[in-house]
Design an enzyme around this catalytic site. Structure first.
Site, mmCIF file in Angstrom:
data_model
loop_
_atom_site.group_PDB
_atom_site.id
_atom_site.type_symbol
_atom_site.label_atom_id
_atom_site.label_comp_id
_atom_site.label_asym_id
_atom_site.label_seq_id
_atom_site.Cartn_x
_atom_site.Cartn_y
_atom_site.Cartn_z
ATOM 1 N N TYR A 146 -11.638 -5.144 -18.007
ATOM 2 C CA TYR A 146 -12.710 -5.945 -18.601
ATOM 3 C C TYR A 146 -13.873 -5.967 -17.634
ATOM 4 O O TYR A 146 -13.673 -6.161 -16.423
ATOM 5 C CB TYR A 146 -12.215 -7.366 -18.861
ATOM 6 C CG TYR A 146 -13.269 -8.340 -19.350
ATOM 7 C CD1 TYR A 146 -13.702 -9.401 -18.549
ATOM 8 C CD2 TYR A 146 -13.848 -8.213 -20.617
ATOM 9 C CE1 TYR A 146 -14.657 -10.297 -18.991
ATOM 10 C CE2 TYR A 146 -14.809 -9.109 -21.067
ATOM 11 C CZ TYR A 146 -15.216 -10.154 -20.252
ATOM 12 O OH TYR A 146 -16.171 -11.043 -20.689
ATOM 13 N N ASP A 241 -16.082 -1.586 -10.354
ATOM 14 C CA ASP A 241 -16.342 -2.976 -10.737
ATOM 15 C C ASP A 241 -15.520 -3.855 -9.786
ATOM 16 O O ASP A 241 -14.332 -4.067 -9.999
ATOM 17 C CB ASP A 241 -15.945 -3.202 -12.204
ATOM 18 C CG ASP A 241 -16.160 -4.654 -12.613
ATOM 19 O OD1 ASP A 241 -16.131 -4.948 -13.821
ATOM 20 O OD2 ASP A 241 -16.327 -5.506 -11.712
ATOM 21 N N LYS A 269 -18.627 -13.389 -8.703
ATOM 22 C CA LYS A 269 -17.613 -14.351 -8.264
ATOM 23 C C LYS A 269 -17.752 -14.779 -6.797
ATOM 24 O O LYS A 269 -18.624 -15.583 -6.466
ATOM 25 C CB LYS A 269 -16.220 -13.793 -8.585
ATOM 26 C CG LYS A 269 -16.007 -13.615 -10.120
ATOM 27 C CD LYS A 269 -14.617 -13.202 -10.463
ATOM 28 C CE LYS A 269 -14.519 -12.721 -11.893
ATOM 29 N NZ LYS A 269 -14.196 -13.782 -12.864
HETATM 30 P P1 KE4 Z 1 -18.888 -12.717 -15.630
HETATM 31 O O1 KE4 Z 1 -19.963 -12.232 -16.578
HETATM 32 O O2 KE4 Z 1 -17.833 -13.554 -16.341
HETATM 33 O O3 KE4 Z 1 -19.462 -13.403 -14.380
HETATM 34 O O4 KE4 Z 1 -18.144 -11.422 -15.055
HETATM 35 C C1 KE4 Z 1 -17.621 -10.492 -15.954
HETATM 36 C C2 KE4 Z 1 -16.526 -9.700 -15.259
HETATM 37 C C3 KE4 Z 1 -16.820 -8.421 -14.809
HETATM 38 N N1 KE4 Z 1 -15.885 -7.667 -14.177
HETATM 39 C C4 KE4 Z 1 -14.642 -8.156 -13.968
HETATM 40 C C5 KE4 Z 1 -13.633 -7.298 -13.261
HETATM 41 C C6 KE4 Z 1 -14.288 -9.461 -14.408
HETATM 42 O O5 KE4 Z 1 -13.031 -9.926 -14.202
HETATM 43 C C7 KE4 Z 1 -15.252 -10.251 -15.063
HETATM 44 C C8 KE4 Z 1 -14.938 -11.631 -15.598
HETATM 45 N N2 KE4 Z 1 -13.615 -12.108 -15.380
HETATM 46 C C9 KE4 Z 1 -13.144 -13.102 -16.333
HETATM 47 C C10 KE4 Z 1 -11.669 -13.412 -16.074
HETATM 48 N N3 KE4 Z 1 -10.852 -12.295 -15.924
HETATM 49 C C11 KE4 Z 1 -13.976 -14.337 -16.285
HETATM 50 C C12 KE4 Z 1 -13.360 -15.556 -16.945
HETATM 51 C C13 KE4 Z 1 -13.963 -15.803 -18.297
HETATM 52 O O6 KE4 Z 1 -14.352 -14.849 -19.001
HETATM 53 O O7 KE4 Z 1 -14.034 -17.008 -18.656
#
Ligand code: KE4
Length: 434
Positions: A146, A241, A269
């Protein structure tokens, strides 16, 4: 619902009138695990307290940013100080420069970066840059990975052609996913076949160097190395990523751990210390394509926000100085071993995938090496495990297909308490009561 969840339940019911699904991100609604989503009153160190006064040892860690734990004094001090100078200027200020210098020093493949406000934005921008710099359209991703809610990456394998991406979300036109290919993670045969067929049209491969969004799935030996070789051979870019692995897998992230140099790196993060942040970066010959130097447009009102930058700077500075990674990994290893032993001693088969300080408890007997094997885990049993741990004061991620995180604030006592809670929960599950 027990009477002790009354305030969470009342807030959740009220929230559903004005917040979609009562949440601001779907996974928080506890749909995968059932029950009442806990509304959090405060966090400190490794602990969370919900609005009904329950205390939890927290392994969700806000989905990864809080490697220092909640409300770390150094982060609070930096943010309080920054706030007295104003929240946002829409102009450059020193914190963003200092954080950029620290990140570029830590990641050998990154000479220049651009800050944005989320991981999604960092990925969206990196893809646009890769397409512009290569003058190609196809982006390759891996099933189960993801990368944020980027339209062109909200795809699943289409029927028929094994790799053609079809939208996995409503509202994403087929036209947007036609240039996306989806491969099985850890499958170099499939990757080789795709490059043989379309290698000269592939702009980039984007990969989570350690997958965490199907649950934790490490790269098998040679997987990342071969992706590097394939992309180089065919003139495509390799995008790591590292939104989760960045500064989680040691101070240099996965690219240092695996001694590989991606062309572009996406971050988020941890680099914001719990504040909204993202970043993408790479060699300056690539980054010069981005406005205002080049034709790739990308912008953001709060990009490089001084408060988020100050929180990130405090976090990375502390990580760099204290380098608590060895202890983090030792704590995580002890936790993983303890939970695994507790499960098997109660006849509950699990597989635990863990890397550095993040891990997943898979309810399955077979090795979990890709999305197909991850999806064969018993998500219902995970839900019962989650609820059993929650009622015993341990807060795991509310989904089988997410990662759990240990922070430098976690103590030996936290680990012991978690293992004991797991023992009692597996005893329940083993009898089928849980
Ligand atoms: P954000 O747009 O949520 O800051 O990041 C997206 C993203 C991009 N790449 C990786 C590897 C990620 O894990 C994420 C977002 N992670 C999720 C949980 N696995 C965020 C939690 C959520 O969506 O509420």
């Amino acid at each position: 619902m027990t009477t002790s969840d009354r305030r969470s339940e009342a807030l959740f019911r009220r929230a559903q009138r004005v917040l979609v699904g009562g949440v601001n991100s779907p996974v928080r609604a506890f749909k995968a695990v059932g029950g009442v989503p806990r509304w959090i009153a405060r966090g400190r160190g490794s602990a969370l307290w919900d609005v009904d006064g329950h205390r939890y040892v927290d392994y969700c860690g806000s989905w990864g940013p809080l490697i220092l734990g909640h409300a770390h004094p150094a982060v609070l001090k930096a943010v309080r100080s920054a706030l007295t100078r104003g929240a946002s200027f829409g102009a450059s200020s020193e914190p963003e420069l200092r954080l950029a210098e620290l990140i570029c020093e830590a990641l050998p493949s990154v000479e220049q970066i651009r800050f944005v406000s989320s991981g999604t934005e960092s990925v969206m921008s990196a893809i646009r840059l890769a397409r512009a710099a290569t003058q190609r359209d196809i982006i390759v991703k891996f099933a189960g990975c993801y990368h944020g809610h980027v339209d062109s990456l909200l795809v699943q394998v289409g029927s028929g052609a094994l790799t053609l991406g079809v939208p996995s979300s409503a509202g994403v036109p087929h036209a947007v996913t036609q240039a996306t290919r989806v491969l099985p993670y850890n499958d170099l045969t499939a990757a080789g076949q795709l490059f043989q067929k379309e290698g000269d049209r592939i702009a980039a491969v984007i990969v989570e160097p350690v997958a965490a969004n199907m649950g934790v799935v490490p790269p098998q030996p040679g997987f990342l190395e071969e992706l590097r070789a394939l992309t180089t051979r065919h003139g495509a870019l390799l995008i790591f990523d590292e939104v989760i692995t960045g500064f989680r897998l040691g101070f240099g992230g996965a690219q240092t751990q695996y001694r590989l140099a991606p062309d572009l790196t996406c971050l988020g993060k941890i680099i914001g210390g719990g504040f909204p942040v993202g970043a993408y970066g790479g060699h300056r010959t690539l980054m010069k394509w981005v406005a205002p130097l080049g034709p790739v447009y990308q912008a953001g009102t709060l990009s490089g926000n001084p408060i988020a930058m100050s929180a990130g700077l405090a976090t990375l500075t502390l990580l760099q100085r204290r380098a608590g990674y060895a202890r983090l990994e030792q704590l995580t290893r002890r936790l993983v071993e303890g939970v695994r032993t507790a499960a098997w001693s109660h006849g509950v088969p699990i597989r635990m995938n863990s890397v550095a300080s993040f891990f997943t408890v898979f309810f399955t007997q077979e090795p979990v090496v890709d999305e197909r094997t991850a999806r064969r885990a018993d998500a219902r049993r995970y839900a019962r495990f989650f609820q059993g741990m929650l009622k015993r004061g341990v807060y795991f991620p509310p989904s089988q297909f997410e990662a759990a995180f240990v922070s430098v604030a976690h103590t030996e006592q936290d680990i012991d308490r978690t293992i004991e809670a797991a023992r009692l929960t597996f005893a329940e599950l083993g009898t089928g009561r849980g």
